[in-house]
Write a protein that holds these residues in place. Structure first.
Motif, PDB file in Angstrom:
ATOM      1  N   LEU A  25     -16.149   0.880  -0.109  1.00 26.52           N
ATOM      2  CA  LEU A  25     -16.231   2.305  -1.823  1.00 26.52           C
ATOM      3  C   LEU A  25     -15.230   1.726  -2.456  1.00 26.52           C
ATOM      4  O   LEU A  25     -13.455   1.448  -1.803  1.00 26.52           O
ATOM      5  CB  LEU A  25     -15.846   3.356  -1.495  1.00 26.52           C
ATOM      6  CG  LEU A  25     -17.309   3.990  -1.077  1.00 26.52           C
ATOM      7  CD1 LEU A  25     -17.390   5.142  -0.628  1.00 26.52           C
ATOM      8  CD2 LEU A  25     -18.945   3.122  -0.818  1.00 26.52           C
ATOM      9  N   ARG A  38     -16.823   5.595  -6.285  1.00 30.98           N
ATOM     10  CA  ARG A  38     -18.057   5.363  -7.815  1.00 30.98           C
ATOM     11  C   ARG A  38     -18.944   5.149  -7.276  1.00 30.98           C
ATOM     12  O   ARG A  38     -19.639   5.046  -5.764  1.00 30.98           O
ATOM     13  CB  ARG A  38     -17.799   3.907  -8.749  1.00 30.98           C
ATOM     14  CG  ARG A  38     -16.701   4.035  -8.559  1.00 30.98           C
ATOM     15  CD  ARG A  38     -16.893   4.554 -10.946  1.00 30.98           C
ATOM     16  NE  ARG A  38     -17.974   3.919 -11.804  1.00 30.98           N
ATOM     17  CZ  ARG A  38     -18.026   2.901 -11.789  1.00 30.98           C
ATOM     18  NH1 ARG A  38     -16.724   2.091 -12.392  1.00 30.98           N
ATOM     19  NH2 ARG A  38     -18.613   2.678 -12.691  1.00 30.98           N
ATOM     20  N   GLU A  39     -20.278   6.147  -7.294  1.00 30.42           N
ATOM     21  CA  GLU A  39     -21.399   5.817  -6.365  1.00 30.42           C
ATOM     22  C   GLU A  39     -21.750   4.770  -6.885  1.00 30.42           C
ATOM     23  O   GLU A  39     -21.493   3.497  -7.686  1.00 30.42           O
ATOM     24  CB  GLU A  39     -21.487   6.731  -7.381  1.00 30.42           C
ATOM     25  CG  GLU A  39     -23.718   6.798  -7.168  1.00 30.42           C
ATOM     26  CD  GLU A  39     -24.709   7.479  -7.930  1.00 30.42           C
ATOM     27  OE1 GLU A  39     -25.655   7.807  -7.581  1.00 30.42           O
ATOM     28  OE2 GLU A  39     -24.412   8.828  -8.744  1.00 30.42           O
ATOM     29  N   SER A  40     -22.627   4.341  -5.562  1.00 34.25           N
ATOM     30  CA  SER A  40     -22.807   2.931  -5.627  1.00 34.25           C
ATOM     31  C   SER A  40     -24.154   3.140  -4.185  1.00 34.25           C
ATOM     32  O   SER A  40     -23.934   3.270  -3.790  1.00 34.25           O
ATOM     33  CB  SER A  40     -21.895   2.332  -4.915  1.00 34.25           C
ATOM     34  OG  SER A  40     -20.619   1.805  -5.074  1.00 34.25           O
ATOM     35  N   ASP A  41     -24.959   2.184  -5.369  1.00 38.22           N
ATOM     36  CA  ASP A  41     -26.233   1.451  -3.986  1.00 38.22           C
ATOM     37  C   ASP A  41     -25.659   0.843  -3.140  1.00 38.22           C
ATOM     38  O   ASP A  41     -24.507   0.231  -2.319  1.00 38.22           O
ATOM     39  CB  ASP A  41     -27.005   0.605  -4.776  1.00 38.22           C
ATOM     40  CG  ASP A  41     -28.239   0.088  -4.427  1.00 38.22           C
ATOM     41  OD1 ASP A  41     -28.231   0.414  -2.851  1.00 38.22           O
ATOM     42  OD2 ASP A  41     -29.508   0.547  -4.584  1.00 38.22           O
ATOM     43  N   ARG A  44     -25.044  -2.262  -2.525  1.00 36.57           N
ATOM     44  CA  ARG A  44     -24.268  -3.664  -2.955  1.00 36.57           C
ATOM     45  C   ARG A  44     -23.035  -2.826  -2.534  1.00 36.57           C
ATOM     46  O   ARG A  44     -21.809  -2.426  -3.664  1.00 36.57           O
ATOM     47  CB  ARG A  44     -24.788  -2.766  -4.301  1.00 36.57           C
ATOM     48  CG  ARG A  44     -25.989  -3.014  -5.326  1.00 36.57           C
ATOM     49  CD  ARG A  44     -25.597  -2.809  -6.883  1.00 36.57           C
ATOM     50  NE  ARG A  44     -24.224  -3.438  -7.587  1.00 36.57           N
ATOM     51  CZ  ARG A  44     -24.609  -5.082  -7.295  1.00 36.57           C
ATOM     52  NH1 ARG A  44     -25.472  -5.775  -6.598  1.00 36.57           N
ATOM     53  NH2 ARG A  44     -23.596  -5.519  -7.860  1.00 36.57           N
ATOM     54  N   THR A  45     -22.301  -2.780  -1.421  1.00 36.01           N
ATOM     55  CA  THR A  45     -21.271  -2.356  -0.941  1.00 36.01           C
ATOM     56  C   THR A  45     -20.436  -2.647   0.267  1.00 36.01           C
ATOM     57  O   THR A  45     -19.281  -2.632   0.828  1.00 36.01           O
ATOM     58  CB  THR A  45     -21.277  -0.483  -0.239  1.00 36.01           C
ATOM     59  OG1 THR A  45     -22.787  -0.785   0.833  1.00 36.01           O
ATOM     60  CG2 THR A  45     -21.938   0.826  -1.464  1.00 36.01           C
ATOM     61  N   THR A  50     -18.923  -6.457  -3.815  1.00 39.43           N
ATOM     62  CA  THR A  50     -17.768  -5.136  -3.804  1.00 39.43           C
ATOM     63  C   THR A  50     -17.064  -5.964  -4.822  1.00 39.43           C
ATOM     64  O   THR A  50     -16.462  -5.946  -6.014  1.00 39.43           O
ATOM     65  CB  THR A  50     -17.049  -4.324  -2.762  1.00 39.43           C
ATOM     66  OG1 THR A  50     -17.588  -3.770  -2.323  1.00 39.43           O
ATOM     67  CG2 THR A  50     -15.917  -3.205  -3.545  1.00 39.43           C
ATOM     68  N   ASP A  53     -18.168  -6.901  -8.205  1.00 41.63           N
ATOM     69  CA  ASP A  53     -18.745  -5.868  -9.440  1.00 41.63           C
ATOM     70  C   ASP A  53     -16.491  -5.572  -9.947  1.00 41.63           C
ATOM     71  O   ASP A  53     -16.912  -5.157 -10.725  1.00 41.63           O
ATOM     72  CB  ASP A  53     -18.889  -4.718  -8.573  1.00 41.63           C
ATOM     73  CG  ASP A  53     -20.391  -4.869  -7.974  1.00 41.63           C
ATOM     74  OD1 ASP A  53     -20.888  -5.953  -8.525  1.00 41.63           O
ATOM     75  OD2 ASP A  53     -20.759  -4.354  -7.662  1.00 41.63           O
ATOM     76  N   GLN A  58     -15.995  -4.327 -13.880  1.00 41.62           N
ATOM     77  CA  GLN A  58     -17.232  -3.290 -13.766  1.00 41.62           C
ATOM     78  C   GLN A  58     -16.606  -1.551 -13.326  1.00 41.62           C
ATOM     79  O   GLN A  58     -17.119  -1.225 -14.122  1.00 41.62           O
ATOM     80  CB  GLN A  58     -18.053  -3.588 -12.634  1.00 41.62           C
ATOM     81  CG  GLN A  58     -19.522  -2.407 -12.570  1.00 41.62           C
ATOM     82  CD  GLN A  58     -20.369  -2.572 -11.060  1.00 41.62           C
ATOM     83  OE1 GLN A  58     -20.305  -3.296 -11.595  1.00 41.62           O
ATOM     84  NE2 GLN A  58     -20.562  -1.855 -11.034  1.00 41.62           N
ATOM     85  N   TYR A  59     -14.872  -2.187 -12.512  1.00 41.21           N
ATOM     86  CA  TYR A  59     -14.382  -0.991 -12.903  1.00 41.21           C
ATOM     87  C   TYR A  59     -13.065  -0.419 -13.562  1.00 41.21           C
ATOM     88  O   TYR A  59     -12.519  -1.631 -13.972  1.00 41.21           O
ATOM     89  CB  TYR A  59     -13.726  -0.421 -11.391  1.00 41.21           C
ATOM     90  CG  TYR A  59     -14.897  -0.815 -10.498  1.00 41.21           C
ATOM     91  CD1 TYR A  59     -15.130   1.116  -9.610  1.00 41.21           C
ATOM     92  CD2 TYR A  59     -15.407  -2.167 -10.019  1.00 41.21           C
ATOM     93  CE1 TYR A  59     -16.439   0.905  -8.864  1.00 41.21           C
ATOM     94  CE2 TYR A  59     -16.240  -1.597  -8.886  1.00 41.21           C
ATOM     95  CZ  TYR A  59     -16.697  -0.239  -8.365  1.00 41.21           C
ATOM     96  OH  TYR A  59     -18.156  -0.288  -7.753  1.00 41.21           O
TER      97      TYR A  59
END
Length: 120
Positions: A25, A38-41, A44-45, A50, A53, A58-59
């Motif tokens: 995360l 951040r909320e993650s499916d 996708r972790t 990660t 992303d 994305q961040y």
């Protein structure tokens, strides 16, 4: 409650496999609004997703990356693992470090960071 079959759709082996994985995360800074993971499916972790992303921005302001595995009962702060891998992947692709990752990488690698040389 009448007519509700709790757990009737669950496969115990499937549940065990889903919980025995390392989850990553990203803690992101939102300026005066504070920080939040951040909320993650769940799909996708993983490590590769990660990192992928993080690369396209994305961040906007990643501060920390935390890994945990509830089945193995551990958690760890892992940005020192992410920063070198980000630089390695950028070097292979011949891409520049996105502004959104500069502070994150500088904090964990230092300002003398280097891209990996790409061999033709």
């Amino acid at each position: 409650m009448r007519g509700v079959a709790y757990g009737s759709e669950l496969d115990p082996l499937d549940c065990a496999e889903r919980h025995d994985q390392t989850v990553y995360l990203v803690l992101e800074g939102f300026g005066p609004l504070g920080r939040a993971y951040r909320e993650s499916d769940i799909e996708r972790t993983d490590l590769e997703t990660t990192i992928s992303d993080l690369l396209p921005g994305q961040y906007d302001n990643p501060i920390q990356v935390v890994a945990f595995n509830t089945a193995e009962h551990w958690s760890e702060d892992v940005p020192e693992d992410f920063a070198p891998e980000i630089m390695r992947l950028l070097g292979i692709a011949g891409d520049e470090l996105p502004d959104s990752l500069a502070d994150f990488v500088d904090e964990h690698l230092g300002p003398e960071r280097q891209l990996t040389l790409r061999l033709a």
